[in-house]
Design a protein around this motif. Structure first.
Motif, short mmCIF file in Angstrom:
data_model
loop_
_atom_site.label_atom_id
_atom_site.label_comp_id
_atom_site.label_asym_id
_atom_site.label_seq_id
_atom_site.Cartn_x
_atom_site.Cartn_y
_atom_site.Cartn_z
N LEU A 25 -2.62 7.30 -0.54
CA LEU A 25 -3.78 7.00 0.29
C LEU A 25 -3.85 7.93 1.50
O LEU A 25 -4.89 8.54 1.79
N ILE A 26 -2.73 8.05 2.22
CA ILE A 26 -2.73 8.82 3.46
C ILE A 26 -2.94 10.30 3.19
O ILE A 26 -3.72 10.97 3.86
N ASN A 197 -7.35 -3.63 -1.75
CA ASN A 197 -8.53 -4.09 -1.03
C ASN A 197 -9.05 -2.93 -0.17
O ASN A 197 -8.36 -2.49 0.76
N PRO A 198 -10.25 -2.39 -0.45
CA PRO A 198 -10.76 -1.24 0.32
C PRO A 198 -10.81 -1.50 1.83
O PRO A 198 -10.59 -0.58 2.62
N ALA A 199 -11.09 -2.73 2.23
CA ALA A 199 -11.13 -3.04 3.66
C ALA A 199 -9.76 -2.88 4.29
O ALA A 199 -9.63 -2.34 5.40
N MET A 205 -5.78 3.25 7.38
CA MET A 205 -6.09 4.62 7.78
C MET A 205 -6.54 4.69 9.23
O MET A 205 -6.25 5.68 9.92
N ASP A 206 -7.23 3.69 9.72
CA ASP A 206 -7.60 3.66 11.13
C ASP A 206 -6.34 3.61 12.01
O ASP A 206 -6.27 4.29 13.05
#
Length: 222
Positions: A25-26, A197-199, A205-206
């Protein structure tokens, strides 16, 4: 966003914490290269689970060598994410020693080699990561994830010795993290985040991008 965040990031955490998933992801979000710890190419790992006293030393030397190679490459390019680093390798060796899987002579040999490798890293232009991300979670969470990913040799069913090993390792991770001093850090609570979960993925990432911004500001102000 590709190329915007030039940094070396390393992931840390228990077996089953999700380091490879977070690395993917990162690295994809930041446009970085990813370095993964290979399981398929590791001819010793499954042997270790079958007979830890016979294979613990060989496994730790294997990991030390591959992680040393990965972090040297990461430091040269300065824009990478590693799903496990050389810095927590000594924790696994310490646990194996305390479990009686390694002799005094093996432990001393490992530590001498580790010190030698760390001296080599100190001589590089880039000497340490920019950020270490610690995936912290309960033992129940990591055991559930180990079960879910389904590697037969990692399963605890009918193997009290392996459960004891996981429990021992998990109990020492916070102490290891508290003593880590090579870079800035970020803790992510994996009990309360699910990257499917996309949220949740956006929340992660934030957190990462905010922490990287803080790290850069700290370096500029020094």
């Amino acid at each position: 966003m590709k190329g915007e965040h030039n940094a070396v990031i390393v992931l840390a955490g228990m077996i089953g914490a999700g380091k490879s998933t977070y690395t993917k992801l990162i690295s994809e979000t930041l446009g970085s290269d990813a370095f993964y710890e290979s399981v398929d190419d590791n001819r010793i790992l499954e042997k270790f689970y079958e007979d830890p006293k016979r294979w613990a030393f060989s496994l730790q030397i294997y990991f030390l060598n591959t992680r040393f190679r990965s972090i040297k490459a990461a430091f040269l390019h300065e824009n990478n994410v590693l799903d496990r680093s050389i810095y927590e390798d000594a924790l696994f060796t310490k646990i194996n020693y305390e479990e009686g899987n390694m002799s005094d002579a093996e432990m001393d040999t490992y530590l001498d080699l580790l010190d030698n490798m760390m001296e080599e890293l100190d001589g590089m232009k880039k000497k340490s990561p920019d950020l270490l991300i610690y995936l912290r979670g309960s033992l129940d969470t990591v055991l559930g994830r180990i079960e879910k990913r389904g590697r037969s040799f990692e399963q605890i069913e009918g193997n009290q010795g392996l459960l004891d090993y996981y429990t021992h390792l998990h109990s020492q991770y916070d102490n290891w993290f508290d003593s880590y001093d090579k870079s800035e850090t970020l803790i992510i609570d994996i009990d309360n985040h699910d990257l499917e979960n996309p949220a949740d993925a956006q929340i992660i990432m934030d957190l990462v991008t905010k922490r990287l911004s803080d790290v850069r500001l700290n370096k500029i102000s020094v």
